[in-house]
Design an enzyme around this catalytic site. Structure first.
Site, PDB file in Angstrom:
ATOM      1  N   SER A 156       0.902  -1.630   0.006  1.00  0.00           N
ATOM      2  CA  SER A 156       0.030   0.129  -0.426  1.00  0.00           C
ATOM      3  C   SER A 156       1.041   1.280   0.291  1.00  0.00           C
ATOM      4  O   SER A 156      -0.168   2.751  -0.740  1.00  0.00           O
ATOM      5  CB  SER A 156      -1.007  -0.193   1.241  1.00  0.00           C
ATOM      6  OG  SER A 156      -1.895  -1.148   1.228  1.00  0.00           O
ATOM      7  N   HIS A 208       0.626   5.095   3.983  1.00  0.00           N
ATOM      8  CA  HIS A 208      -0.136   5.128   3.133  1.00  0.00           C
ATOM      9  C   HIS A 208       0.025   6.978   2.930  1.00  0.00           C
ATOM     10  O   HIS A 208       0.378   7.563   1.739  1.00  0.00           O
ATOM     11  CB  HIS A 208      -1.837   5.324   3.006  1.00  0.00           C
ATOM     12  CG  HIS A 208      -2.082   3.961   3.368  1.00  0.00           C
ATOM     13  ND1 HIS A 208      -3.766   3.645   4.431  1.00  0.00           N
ATOM     14  CD2 HIS A 208      -2.016   2.542   3.586  1.00  0.00           C
ATOM     15  CE1 HIS A 208      -3.785   2.926   4.519  1.00  0.00           C
ATOM     16  NE2 HIS A 208      -2.604   1.667   4.053  1.00  0.00           N
TER      17      HIS A 208
END
Length: 310
Positions: A156, A208
């Site tokens: 991610s 993220h």
């Protein structure tokens, strides 16, 4: 002015997809080692291929149809206590190829293909690979630094780096887009929604957010497209592009140095960024009181060891 048509043959993004797929299968195989005939919580769903046992944990242990927490730790998930205190720096690289399970893998690979293939066709494997790997590394360092007791896996951080790369490509090549404002709106809204959703429990929003920032700044360094006039004459890069490139290079270097200072030095991540705790899991609706039971969800305590963030 017009952009010089570039049509690089993508190979980095397909290779990353193949490698993540192979690693996911290895996770299932590792999780099946020593499994007996009876199902257990850590090896509940079993299937055999040529005398090799592949298994996933029960949904009560891992709702993503993946291996157990212990298997992911053993295979190299990023865990700040092990990275910083025990010197296992390799986890900063291995974690970005691991996934918590099939559902986690499918979601990440869909975004990888959507964002990565177009960027690689335009800029080539070397530049896109640089953005991907640096974003994944910085995301992993942020996860280890700000959430040291939590095990985290997944691509991610690197994939958010590609989303940042899309925005960086837009900034540096604004005049080459047919509808730059519309494109910027789509990218910003997509990333904003994903980051807001990242405040839910068991999502690694540190990876993220910092992966996106690193991808954005690195892309503005390397994603400057060649331009030419209507007569076919190649144009030199304009001054304002070079200024943006310089500032982005300084920002990328600062992020990397800050991460390395925390991982290899004695810097406290929260001293470098006192507000960064607000990036990760937050009780929702914001401002609610968990003690009064008015929240839709609460967050596990940071010292809780048996956690796996994606």
């Amino acid at each position: 002015q017009f952009g010089v048509q570039a049509d690089h043959c993508p190979w980095f993004i397909p290779l990353a997809l193949i490698f993540c797929t192979a690693v996911l299968l290895a996770e299932y195989a590792k999780n099946g080692e020593g499994a007996g005939p009876a199902p257990t919580e850590s090896c509940y769903y079993k299937f055999e291929v040529a005398d090799h046992v592949f298994c996933a944990a029960s949904f009560s242990m891992n709702p993503l149809f993946g291996p157990s927490y212990e298997t992911l730790i053993e295979m190299g998930s990023v865990l700040g206590d092990k990275v910083i205190d025990e010197g296992e720096k390799y986890r900063l690289f291995t974690c970005m190829w691991l996934h918590g399970g099939a559902f986690h893998f499918l979601g990440n690979m869909l975004v990888l293909l959507q964002a990565g293939l177009d960027l690689e066709r335009a800029h080539g494997a070397l530049r896109v690979g640089t953005v991907y790997l640096l974003a994944g590394l910085v995301g992993a360092m942020a996860s280890a630094a700000f959430s040291p007791h939590t095990s985290s896996v997944g691509a991610s951080g690197a994939i958010f780096g590609l989303l940042g790369g899309c925005l960086g490509d837009l900034v540096q090549n604004w005049g080459l887009y047919t509808s730059p404002c519309g494109t910027m709106w789509k990218i910003v809204m997509n990333v904003a929604i994903q980051l807001v959703l990242g405040t839910m429990p068991n999502l690694d929003n540190f990876a993220h957010f910092f992966g996106f920032c690193m991808g954005f700044s690195t892309a503005m360094c390397v994603f400057i497209r060649d331009r030419m006039t209507s007569s076919g004459r190649l144009l030199s890069v304009k001054f304002h592009h070079r200024c943006i490139q310089f500032l982005a290079a300084v920002s990328s270097l600062a992020l990397l140095v800050a991460g390395l200072a925390v991982i290899f030095g004695e810097k406290d991540a929260k001293e470098l960024c006192s507000w960064c705790d607000s990036i990760s899991c937050q009780p929702f609706p914001w401002g609610c009181s968990p003690a009064k039971g008015s929240c839709w969800w609460d967050c596990p305590p940071p010292q809780m060891l048996q956690r796996l963030d994606m």
